[in-house]
Design an enzyme around this catalytic site. Structure first.
Site, PDB file in Angstrom:
ATOM      1  N   GLN A 106       0.835  -1.201   0.000  1.00 13.19           N
ATOM      2  CA  GLN A 106       0.000   0.000   0.000  1.00 13.19           C
ATOM      3  C   GLN A 106       0.869   1.250   0.000  1.00 13.19           C
ATOM      4  OE1 GLN A 106      -1.926  -1.773   3.643  1.00 13.19           O
ATOM      5  NE2 GLN A 106      -3.746  -0.856   2.785  1.00 13.19           N
ATOM      6  N   HIS A 124      -1.283   1.531  -4.372  1.00 12.00           N
ATOM      7  CA  HIS A 124      -1.640   2.953  -4.272  1.00 12.00           C
ATOM      8  C   HIS A 124      -0.750   3.837  -5.141  1.00 12.00           C
ATOM      9  CE1 HIS A 124      -3.731   2.168  -0.125  1.00 12.00           C
ATOM     10  NE2 HIS A 124      -4.412   1.728  -1.143  1.00 12.00           N
ATOM     11  N   CYS A 135      -3.578  17.504 -20.513  1.00  9.09           N
ATOM     12  CA  CYS A 135      -3.405  16.849 -21.817  1.00  9.09           C
ATOM     13  C   CYS A 135      -3.226  15.339 -21.696  1.00  9.09           C
ATOM     14  CB  CYS A 135      -2.235  17.468 -22.594  1.00  9.09           C
ATOM     15  SG  CYS A 135      -0.597  17.032 -21.960  1.00  9.09           S
TER      16      CYS A 135
HETATM   17 ZN    ZN Z   1      -0.059  18.681 -20.531  1.00 11.80          ZN
END
Ligand code: ZN
Length: 255
Positions: A106, A124, A135
């Site tokens: 974890q 995790h 983006c």
């Molecule tokens: Zn970006």
């Protein structure tokens, strides 16, 4: 060296030697001896001044990334200087010796790999990689986070100037599907799980030992606090894993 839990340590080593496919599950407790506080457990150091659901959730991150980065900076600084502890090294030794097939963790700190563990499943996520939330571009986190550590400024995408999010799982985010899938393959094969440094309070990782138990696997618990599976575990050791795990590994070597 302590002699407490001698019988339990011998029994744990015996079970590891007998196992066909033993795996470990580790949580925050395996990194506290390295000086890293538990970043997902409310009440621990890092949570004292913030509301985790606000700061460390994906919603909070999108709304106020500067609050997230302000909060995670102390953890990131601790990570730069942290070294694997004797518990990490013992798990790497157990894998090297063929007694352990994988570590499901974890933790996001990468200390298992730095200790030499090879098959590590980070449920995790981790801080080695980051994604631009604008983006979607994935990138190595290294220099971006170095710059952040130095300046404290929110890291931004070199392509579009969007905010960059480290590849750690925030509250409200799903776990990385490929990692979960790989972890489940190990869990499905496992006839022994060594739980080390997890109080088994955060699902779904907390449910994995039960699956091993339900297909007749053995359970070893090494944790300071009690866990919900202590009652059905074969060996329970409530002590510092940085002391106990090396003794188990040593007992395996000595056969
Ligand atoms: Zn970006």
């Amino acid at each position: 060296m302590s002699h407490a839990y001698h019988d339990e340590i011998i029994r744990a080593a015996h079970l590891l030697c007998e196992a066909r496919y033993a795996i470990a599950l580790t949580g925050a407790g395996s990194s506290t001896p390295s000086g890293i506080s538990d970043f997902r457990t409310p009440g621990e150091g890092l949570w004292e001044r913030v509301n985790p659901l606000e700061v460390a959730s994906i919603r909070g991150f999108r709304k106020r990334p500067e609050a997230f980065y302000g909060w995670i900076r102390s953890l990131a600084v601790a990570l730069v200087t942290a070294e694997p502890n004797a518990g990490h090294l013992a798990l790497a030794d157990l894998e090297e010796g063929g007694w352990l097939k994988a570590v499901v963790t974890q933790n996001i700190d990468g200390l298992h790999q730095r200790a030499g563990s090879r098959e590590v499943l980070e449920l995790h996520g981790h801080l080695r990689e980051a994604t631009c939330v604008a983006c979607g571009r994935k990138m190595e986190a290294g220099t971006l986070f170095d710059r952040f550590l130095a300046s404290g400024d929110v890291p931004r995408c070199p392509m579009c100037d969007g905010v960059i999010k480290p590849s750690v799982v925030l509250f409200g985010e799903p776990l990385p599907a490929d990692v979960v899938e790989a972890a489940m393959v190990h869990v499905g094969r496992a006839d022994l799980m060594l739980v080390a440094g997890s109080s088994l309070e955060v699902a779904p990782a907390s449910l994995l030992p039960r699956q091993v138990y339900e297909h007749d696997g053995h359970l070893i618990v090494v944790n300071l606090m009690s866990t919900y599976i202590d009652d059905v575990a074969d060996v329970v050791i409530h002590a510092d894993l940085a002391d106990v795990l090396p003794r188990i590994a040593q007992a395996c070597v000595e056969g």
